[in-house]
Design an enzyme around this catalytic site. Sequence first.
Site, mmCIF file in Angstrom:
data_model
loop_
_atom_site.group_PDB
_atom_site.id
_atom_site.type_symbol
_atom_site.label_atom_id
_atom_site.label_comp_id
_atom_site.label_asym_id
_atom_site.label_seq_id
_atom_site.Cartn_x
_atom_site.Cartn_y
_atom_site.Cartn_z
ATOM 1 N N GLY A 116 53.976 16.546 -5.777
ATOM 2 C CA GLY A 116 55.238 16.659 -5.060
ATOM 3 C C GLY A 116 56.447 16.631 -5.968
ATOM 4 O O GLY A 116 57.435 17.336 -5.720
ATOM 5 N N ASN A 139 60.632 8.174 2.658
ATOM 6 C CA ASN A 139 59.433 7.505 2.164
ATOM 7 C C ASN A 139 59.511 5.986 2.248
ATOM 8 O O ASN A 139 58.484 5.319 2.209
ATOM 9 C CB ASN A 139 59.138 7.926 0.719
ATOM 10 C CG ASN A 139 60.333 7.752 -0.193
ATOM 11 O OD1 ASN A 139 61.433 8.205 0.106
ATOM 12 N ND2 ASN A 139 60.140 7.096 -1.323
ATOM 13 N N GLN A 176 55.982 13.175 2.738
ATOM 14 C CA GLN A 176 55.563 12.066 3.594
ATOM 15 C C GLN A 176 55.048 12.503 4.960
ATOM 16 O O GLN A 176 54.266 11.783 5.584
ATOM 17 C CB GLN A 176 56.728 11.084 3.778
ATOM 18 C CG GLN A 176 57.016 10.224 2.556
ATOM 19 C CD GLN A 176 55.899 9.258 2.216
ATOM 20 O OE1 GLN A 176 55.246 8.700 3.078
ATOM 21 N NE2 GLN A 176 55.659 9.059 0.920
ATOM 22 N N SER A 233 52.331 17.148 -1.333
ATOM 23 C CA SER A 233 51.513 16.488 -2.346
ATOM 24 C C SER A 233 50.182 16.095 -1.711
ATOM 25 O O SER A 233 50.157 15.384 -0.706
ATOM 26 C CB SER A 233 52.217 15.251 -2.899
ATOM 27 O OG SER A 233 51.486 14.697 -3.967
ATOM 28 N N ALA A 234 49.067 16.535 -2.294
ATOM 29 C CA ALA A 234 47.756 16.371 -1.670
ATOM 30 C C ALA A 234 47.338 14.917 -1.506
ATOM 31 O O ALA A 234 46.689 14.561 -0.516
ATOM 32 C CB ALA A 234 46.704 17.123 -2.481
ATOM 33 N N HIS A 235 47.701 14.059 -2.456
ATOM 34 C CA HIS A 235 47.196 12.686 -2.397
ATOM 35 C C HIS A 235 47.835 11.859 -1.298
ATOM 36 O O HIS A 235 47.425 10.725 -1.035
ATOM 37 C CB HIS A 235 47.341 11.991 -3.754
ATOM 38 C CG HIS A 235 48.721 11.546 -4.104
ATOM 39 N ND1 HIS A 235 49.132 10.255 -3.970
ATOM 40 C CD2 HIS A 235 49.785 12.224 -4.599
ATOM 41 C CE1 HIS A 235 50.395 10.138 -4.366
ATOM 42 N NE2 HIS A 235 50.810 11.321 -4.753
ATOM 43 N N THR A 282 46.955 27.402 -16.638
ATOM 44 C CA THR A 282 45.659 27.603 -16.000
ATOM 45 C C THR A 282 45.573 26.802 -14.715
ATOM 46 O O THR A 282 45.906 25.610 -14.684
ATOM 47 C CB THR A 282 44.524 27.173 -16.951
ATOM 48 O OG1 THR A 282 44.611 27.928 -18.150
ATOM 49 C CG2 THR A 282 43.159 27.373 -16.309
ATOM 50 N N CYS A 308 57.431 4.484 -6.259
ATOM 51 C CA CYS A 308 58.156 5.033 -7.409
ATOM 52 C C CYS A 308 59.158 4.039 -7.969
ATOM 53 O O CYS A 308 59.568 4.136 -9.125
ATOM 54 C CB CYS A 308 58.863 6.320 -7.004
ATOM 55 S SG CYS A 308 57.752 7.554 -6.313
#
Length: 383
Positions: free
Chosen positions: A72, A153, A181, A201-203, A239, A327
């Site tokens: 993110g 968040n 979020q 953001s995937a996590h 990549t 964060c």
Amino acid sequence: MKNIYLDHAATTPAAEEVIEAMKPFYNEIYANPASSHFPGQKAAAALEDARESVAELIGAKKAEEIVFTAGGTEADNLALKGAAMANSEEGKHIITTAVEHHAVLKSCEYLEKHLGFEITQLGVDQEGFVNPQELKDNIRNDTILISVMAANNEIGTIQPIKELAAVARENNIIFHTDAVQIAGQLKIDVNDMNVDLLSLSAHKFNGPKGIGALFVRKGIELVPQISGGSQERKRRAGTANLTAAVGMGKAAEIVSTNLDKKITKLCSLQDYFIKELFSNFDEIKLNGPREQRLPANVNISFKNLDAESILFNLSLNNIAAAAGSACASGSLSVSHVLKEIGLKKEYAKSAVRFSLGFSNTKEEIDYVVQKLKEIIERLKSLQ
């Protein structure tokens, strides 16, 4: 009692189905997706399948509108810096809010300091909401970009993004939202929301760490922030992180299938938790709104106490929570979000964020409330 994890806003566990989906891409389908040989083509097909799944999650009409990033934070950086640089000849004024994630605020600082952009930060009310009229009042002839997070968040405030983005569209201004979020907690439809750029953001929704995405509406120009090859349709060199992209795609599929069920459970747990807190404690405050709030978010303050002491004692009882956002973890200062909503000093330093997940239970909430009673009583006795 086993460990109780109530910090899902910081990160979530990868789903078992996600882990299984990723395994073949470590040592079976491992070719570079940019290669022209057959193994490379097979890898490229998997990458595009993942891109399609992420597009479907957010209602994007075209999979090519999805740019994979390292998370993110990179998505926010690419959105802010990329769009600003690409459109600087049209103007150098950007509007954002004072309660954004630091990935947005620091990107704006960079643009201001190094490239001469002017930044307007909108304030919010005591529940964290942006006023659409204030946005209208701050638009100038040289405004080229507006960035407002979909939901906060720290305090969970869900912004009226559709209304705010409509203001941008009426004035032919690019609109970005940090939606990190809300993925996995709310339905996302980039077309209904009127947004041009959207960060994920995937996590945050049971996918792997190290992978995210930026939705870039067709026709929106960006200056790449990572130079090199022509990957991601020349928008992000390097990549492809194929294994993680596949994991993100699988996580997106799971979210799309189970979202209604998850929202119902989270809302029920949140409501139960908040009621139990107010039934068992005096002099507490819920930070952020009661309505229009992320269903996983419970940000609560205990008058005249210290969040770090509360968190330390929770941890001793195998309970994971947070002060503000991950964060800003480790900082003893009051967060910029709590300052902006005008939280009084006696409450600001004791704000603890509990963020729920689908695996949490009412029994766990009961245990947390019981331990909190013991902790708060002990801390007050030491004053």
